[in-house]
Design an enzyme around this catalytic site. Structure first.
Site, short mmCIF file in Angstrom:
data_model
loop_
_atom_site.label_atom_id
_atom_site.label_comp_id
_atom_site.label_asym_id
_atom_site.label_seq_id
_atom_site.Cartn_x
_atom_site.Cartn_y
_atom_site.Cartn_z
N LYS A 125 -20.14 -4.47 7.37
CA LYS A 125 -19.03 -4.20 8.29
C LYS A 125 -17.90 -5.17 7.98
O LYS A 125 -18.11 -6.39 7.90
CB LYS A 125 -19.54 -4.40 9.73
CG LYS A 125 -18.85 -3.55 10.76
CD LYS A 125 -19.60 -3.63 12.09
CE LYS A 125 -18.83 -2.99 13.21
NZ LYS A 125 -19.44 -3.27 14.51
O1 G3P Z 1 -19.32 -2.86 17.91
C1 G3P Z 1 -17.97 -2.49 18.05
C2 G3P Z 1 -17.61 -1.91 19.39
O2 G3P Z 1 -18.48 -0.87 19.74
C3 G3P Z 1 -17.36 -2.92 20.47
O3 G3P Z 1 -17.20 -2.34 21.73
O4 G3P Z 1 -17.15 -2.57 24.18
O5 G3P Z 1 -16.77 -4.60 22.75
O6 G3P Z 1 -15.05 -2.83 22.93
P1 G3P Z 1 -16.51 -3.13 22.96
#
Ligand code: G3P
Length: 217
Positions: A83
């Site tokens: 990633k």
């Molecule tokens: O892993 C990336 C993403 O899904 C993060 O989500 O909830 O931290 O905006 P969030």
């Protein structure tokens, strides 16, 4: 649509895996920090029982550093997807790792133009962050639609991985917008199958079945 769980926590991953409905896993540095686990150790542990893509994020911010770290992460297991952040260095690293046959997931995508560049760099996955755009009063789902259109216009094979998902509605809308995959927190996975009318209907059926005094076996 592929369903990935967005967590490095082993217990919910094992529970999700046991359903046969989970196709892969994503992690990020914030989730790893929250888990308190050793990064490489936990990725290796996940790959012991998840055979689909498992995203592991680099920490370096320069392309040479990302490439070096990406190779270390990719060596953990065949299904590790490296990633990378959507910066110019992340795109350079994506291009270089792709040339070496390493799968990549370009993350922190907030615009369709960024997604176009990730596809040109050969990304295996692009991760548009729906929830974080919604948080700013923008329309995260519009981004999924735009990326789908652009990729289809040119036949890019980069998979659209809807990320930063905050609700079951986000999953449904991502599927309707043609996302190839969605990565979701375990509690949203549970929200996908739970419905009060299913519970009520089942309770009624059980009660009525008992009245028949019959047994299927
Ligand atoms: O892993 C990336 C993403 O899904 C993060 O989500 O909830 O931290 O905006 P969030």
């Amino acid at each position: 649509m592929l369903i990935f769980l967005d967590t490095p926590e082993i217990e919910p991953l094992k529970a999700g895996h046991a359903t046969g409905l989970v196709d892969g896993v994503t992690t990020n540095p914030s989730l790893i920090a929250k888990s308190g686990r050793d990064f490489k150790e936990v990725i290796a542990e996940i790959c012991e029982f998840i055979s689909g893509p498992v995203s592991a994020e680099v920490a370096a911010i320069d392309a040479p550093g990302m490439i070096k770290e990406g190779k270390v992460l990719a060596a953990i297991a065949d299904n590790v997807v490296v990633k990378l952040p959507l910066t110019i260095d992340g795109l350079k690293a994506c291009h270089a790792l792709t040339q070496e046959g390493i799968d990549t997931n370009v993350t922190l995508c907030f615009s369709a133009a960024q997604a176009l560049l990730a596809a040109k760099a050969g990304a295996s996955f692009i991760s548009p962050f729906i929830g974080r755009l919604d948080d700013l009063g923008q329309d995260g789902m519009e981004l999924i639609h735009d990326i789908r259109d652009i990729y289809d216009n040119y036949g890019y094979t980069t998979k659209v991985l809807a990320a930063s998902i905050r609700s079951a509605a986000h999953v449904k809308q991502s599927a309707m917008a043609g996302a190839d995959a969605a990565t979701i927190p375990p509690k949203i996975f549970d929200a996908l199958y739970n419905h009060p009318l299913t519970d009520k209907g089942l309770a009624d059926f059980i009660k009525d079945w008992q009245k028949t005094g019959q047994s299927i076996l």
